[in-house]
Design an enzyme around this catalytic site. Structure first.
Site, PDB file in Angstrom:
ATOM      1  N   SER A  20     -86.991  35.586 -12.751  1.00  0.00           N
ATOM      2  CA  SER A  20     -85.787  35.168 -12.014  1.00  0.00           C
ATOM      3  C   SER A  20     -85.191  33.893 -12.613  1.00  0.00           C
ATOM      4  O   SER A  20     -83.977  33.761 -12.768  1.00  0.00           O
ATOM      5  CB  SER A  20     -86.137  34.918 -10.546  1.00  0.00           C
ATOM      6  OG  SER A  20     -86.586  36.099  -9.936  1.00  0.00           O
ATOM      7  N   ARG A  24     -81.540  33.246 -14.847  1.00  0.00           N
ATOM      8  CA  ARG A  24     -80.568  32.258 -14.368  1.00  0.00           C
ATOM      9  C   ARG A  24     -80.364  31.142 -15.375  1.00  0.00           C
ATOM     10  O   ARG A  24     -79.252  30.605 -15.511  1.00  0.00           O
ATOM     11  CB  ARG A  24     -81.028  31.699 -13.002  1.00  0.00           C
ATOM     12  CG  ARG A  24     -80.855  32.724 -11.862  1.00  0.00           C
ATOM     13  CD  ARG A  24     -81.729  32.395 -10.681  1.00  0.00           C
ATOM     14  NE  ARG A  24     -81.474  33.194  -9.493  1.00  0.00           N
ATOM     15  CZ  ARG A  24     -81.981  34.424  -9.274  1.00  0.00           C
ATOM     16  NH1 ARG A  24     -82.753  34.995 -10.180  1.00  0.00           N
ATOM     17  NH2 ARG A  24     -81.711  35.060  -8.150  1.00  0.00           N
ATOM     18  N   ARG A 119     -79.289  52.362  -8.256  1.00  0.00           N
ATOM     19  CA  ARG A 119     -79.517  51.253  -7.309  1.00  0.00           C
ATOM     20  C   ARG A 119     -78.206  50.845  -6.629  1.00  0.00           C
ATOM     21  O   ARG A 119     -77.151  50.837  -7.257  1.00  0.00           O
ATOM     22  CB  ARG A 119     -80.196  50.078  -8.038  1.00  0.00           C
ATOM     23  CG  ARG A 119     -81.604  50.487  -8.467  1.00  0.00           C
ATOM     24  CD  ARG A 119     -82.330  49.422  -9.218  1.00  0.00           C
ATOM     25  NE  ARG A 119     -82.675  48.279  -8.388  1.00  0.00           N
ATOM     26  CZ  ARG A 119     -83.296  47.202  -8.858  1.00  0.00           C
ATOM     27  NH1 ARG A 119     -83.635  47.135 -10.147  1.00  0.00           N
ATOM     28  NH2 ARG A 119     -83.588  46.204  -8.060  1.00  0.00           N
ATOM     29  N   ASP A 310     -91.667  41.674  -4.311  1.00  0.00           N
ATOM     30  CA  ASP A 310     -92.086  42.322  -5.569  1.00  0.00           C
ATOM     31  C   ASP A 310     -93.606  42.446  -5.671  1.00  0.00           C
ATOM     32  O   ASP A 310     -94.121  43.138  -6.555  1.00  0.00           O
ATOM     33  CB  ASP A 310     -91.552  41.539  -6.776  1.00  0.00           C
ATOM     34  CG  ASP A 310     -90.030  41.560  -6.820  1.00  0.00           C
ATOM     35  OD1 ASP A 310     -89.429  42.471  -6.214  1.00  0.00           O
ATOM     36  OD2 ASP A 310     -89.449  40.655  -7.445  1.00  0.00           O
ATOM     37  N   LYS A 337     -85.702  49.698  -5.338  1.00  0.00           N
ATOM     38  CA  LYS A 337     -86.060  48.888  -6.519  1.00  0.00           C
ATOM     39  C   LYS A 337     -86.037  49.799  -7.749  1.00  0.00           C
ATOM     40  O   LYS A 337     -85.396  50.850  -7.729  1.00  0.00           O
ATOM     41  CB  LYS A 337     -87.425  48.236  -6.295  1.00  0.00           C
ATOM     42  CG  LYS A 337     -87.467  47.278  -5.099  1.00  0.00           C
ATOM     43  CD  LYS A 337     -86.591  46.069  -5.326  1.00  0.00           C
ATOM     44  CE  LYS A 337     -86.661  45.094  -4.156  1.00  0.00           C
ATOM     45  NZ  LYS A 337     -85.726  43.971  -4.315  1.00  0.00           N
TER      46      LYS A 337
HETATM   47  O1  SPQ Z   1     -84.057  42.501 -11.477  1.00  0.00           O
HETATM   48  P1  SPQ Z   1     -84.681  43.610 -10.710  1.00  0.00           P
HETATM   49  O2  SPQ Z   1     -84.705  44.862 -11.497  1.00  0.00           O
HETATM   50  O3  SPQ Z   1     -84.059  43.818  -9.365  1.00  0.00           O
HETATM   51  O4  SPQ Z   1     -86.221  43.162 -10.476  1.00  0.00           O
HETATM   52  C1  SPQ Z   1     -87.082  43.023  -9.332  1.00  0.00           C
HETATM   53  C2  SPQ Z   1     -88.549  43.162  -9.906  1.00  0.00           C
HETATM   54  O5  SPQ Z   1     -89.408  43.792  -9.316  1.00  0.00           O
HETATM   55  O6  SPQ Z   1     -88.775  42.561 -10.945  1.00  0.00           O
HETATM   56  C3  SPQ Z   1     -86.836  44.032  -8.223  1.00  0.00           C
HETATM   57  F1  SPQ Z   1     -86.971  45.245  -8.536  1.00  0.00           F
HETATM   58  O7  SPQ Z   1     -87.031  41.692  -8.800  1.00  0.00           O
HETATM   59  C4  SPQ Z   1     -85.930  41.161  -8.020  1.00  0.00           C
HETATM   60  C5  SPQ Z   1     -86.391  40.904  -6.593  1.00  0.00           C
HETATM   61  O8  SPQ Z   1     -86.871  42.068  -5.973  1.00  0.00           O
HETATM   62  C6  SPQ Z   1     -85.510  39.867  -8.667  1.00  0.00           C
HETATM   63  C7  SPQ Z   1     -84.680  39.003  -7.782  1.00  0.00           C
HETATM   64  C8  SPQ Z   1     -83.934  37.851  -8.354  1.00  0.00           C
HETATM   65  O9  SPQ Z   1     -84.281  37.375  -9.452  1.00  0.00           O
HETATM   66  O10 SPQ Z   1     -83.000  37.373  -7.677  1.00  0.00           O
HETATM   67  C9  SPQ Z   1     -84.608  39.208  -6.411  1.00  0.00           C
HETATM   68  C10 SPQ Z   1     -85.263  40.335  -5.733  1.00  0.00           C
HETATM   69  O11 SPQ Z   1     -84.318  41.371  -5.495  1.00  0.00           O
HETATM   70  P2  SPQ Z   1     -83.361  41.384  -4.204  1.00  0.00           P
HETATM   71  O12 SPQ Z   1     -82.672  42.731  -4.288  1.00  0.00           O
HETATM   72  O13 SPQ Z   1     -84.299  41.318  -3.029  1.00  0.00           O
HETATM   73  O14 SPQ Z   1     -82.448  40.288  -4.284  1.00  0.00           O
END
Ligand code: SPQ
Length: 423
Positions: A20, A24, A119, A310, A337
């Site tokens: 994350s 960013r 998604r 996650d 996800k």
């Molecule tokens: O980036 P992506 O594919 O959505 O990755 C995931 C993961 O498991 O690595 C989710 F599938 O992480 C997200 C997390 O679930 C990463 C994230 C972020 O960096 O802001 C936030 C979470 O998702 P969300 O939909 O709850 O905001």
């Protein structure tokens, strides 16, 4: 990838940089004035997709070992890319990009792989349109999305789901609005966007679940040291907890309180986890020591869910080796996800002989049965692959993880580390 019942896991490891924060750091570095040097960057496929998208918009980005240098072009310096921006498997890249693109003077198209195209994106389309952005998408909900430049105004928006990606998309569009933007979260989700933008001089106020961003004139570049990802550490925390005789140190792990639900849940299950050498401020870090212990079942639901979303697949593995019943609820988000993570974990744990039941918003795991090795599918989802690899360590006999290469999304060296530890 074949995995046998593991000997005790012992020693010290470092897991890769936080996904994350890595995303960013590139995005905000690109929008800042000046140069950003990022150390500890996660060289996983998702974060490389982010780099690729910003390069296509004219940002010079150098990559060497685990360091990345971003030559910021300023808030209004991005250029219209030639062709579509391809975000691969990354929901974070896709949704945060939407927020940034909503405020640009040019239009462009964003899409990703087969999983990304399934998604839901309606959740970002709705508030961005309210801010004045022009967006079209397949069935108004799916990639490819085309975002056209519009002049944006600030809004107050109550998020229908606790999602850091949705919150971040709205706040990032807010950078380009003519008035402050406020988001209200149903429960706190990871707050890296808020912390990192503050670090770059943006006024972002958090009051309980209410976050307000005042549009800045510019972002000032600052170097970023990315901590190790607690979501990657989670696999070894559970492995250390369930493999008898284990004692494992995981170094320099980010322990931002919006990410530490995994520590709270595992401790409530009876895990022995020690935090040592706590340091850092904007993003606190520590070394974690986990030792094997007998776990017991708990209920995981409510406000903790966004703080461990996650980690729920690997927590389901911990629950299968715990005594008694674990109920995971309020976790519908797992269905959207990289795969439907509820269905995937129920199916794969069942193959190993676990007693698991799928529910509307999670699963019930009646733990304590002896589990056996099996051939595990990954659903092309990195977290399912790594969760089932951890499960395999404590199963009797040999297991096989199909499509093991999917771990490259967030943890390219995962199996090397596992092998090095004797797993
Ligand atoms: O980036 P992506 O594919 O959505 O990755 C995931 C993961 O498991 O690595 C989710 F599938 O992480 C997200 C997390 O679930 C990463 C994230 C972020 O960096 O802001 C936030 C979470 O998702 P969300 O939909 O709850 O905001």
């Amino acid at each position: 990838m074949k995995i046998k019942t593991s000997a005790p896991l012992r020693g010290a490891i470092t897991v890769p940089g936080d996904k994350s924060i890595s995303h960013r750091a590139v995005m905000f570095g690109a929008l800042a004035k000046g140069t950003t040097r990022i150390t500890g960057f996660l060289m996983g496929e998702d974060c490389l997709s982010t780099i690729d998208c910003f390069r296509k918009m004219g940002v010079a980005i150098e990559v060497a070992d685990d360091a990345v240098t971003v030559h910021g072009v300023g808030l209004h310096g991005l250029r219209q890319p030639e062709g579509e921006l391809y975000t691969g498997n990354s929901g974070t890249t896709t949704r945060l990009l939407c927020g940034i693109l909503a405020g640009q003077a040019f239009s462009c198209t964003v899409s990703g792989d087969a999983s990304i195209q399934k998604r839901p994106m309606g959740r970002v389309i709705t508030p961005l349109r309210q801010m004045g952005a022009h967006i079209t998408g397949t069935q108004d909900n799916f990639c490819p999305l085309t975002l056209g430049g519009g002049s944006l105004h600030g809004i107050t928006y109550s998020l229908p789901v606790a999602s850091a990606q949705l919150k971040s998309a709205v706040l990032l569009a807010g950078l380009y609005a003519d008035s402050p933007t406020t988001v209200i979260e149903p429960a706190p989700s990871r707050d890296h966007t808020e912390r990192m933008l503050r670090d770059l001089g943006v006024t972002v106020e958090t009051n309980g679940n209410v976050i307000t961003l005042t549009p800045p004139t510019e972002l000032l570049a600052r170097d970023v040291a990315v901590p190790a990802d607690i979501s990657s550490a989670a696999f070894f925390l559970v492995a250390g907890a369930i493999v008898p005789g284990s004692a494992l140190t995981i170094r320099n792990v980010g322990i931002n309180p919006t990410r530490t639900g995994i520590l709270d849940a595992l401790r409530e299950m009876g895990a022995d986890i020690e935090e040592t050498n706590v340091r850092g401020d904007a993003e606190p870090v520590c070394d974690l020591i986990v030792r094997h212990s007998q776990l017991h079942g708990i209920t995981i639901g409510g406000d903790i869910i966004p703080r461990l979303i996650d980690e729920l697949p690997v927590l389901a593995v911990a629950a299968a080796f715990a005594q008694g019943e674990t109920v995971i609820c309020d976790a519908q988000e797992l269905k959207v996800k990289e795969s439907n993570r509820i269905a995937a974990m129920v199916s794969e744990l069942t193959k190993a002989g676990a007693d698991v039941e799928e529910t509307e918003d999670g699963m019930i795991i009646r733990g304590g049965r002896p589990l056996h090795g099996a051939q595990f599918a990954t659903y092309k989802d990195h977290r399912i692959a790594m969760s089932m690899a951890v499960c395999a360590l404590a199963c009797a006999g040999e297991s096989e993880i199909l499509d093991p290469e999917v771990v490259a999304i967030s943890y390219p060296d995962f199996f090397d580390t596992l092998t090095h530890l004797g797993g």
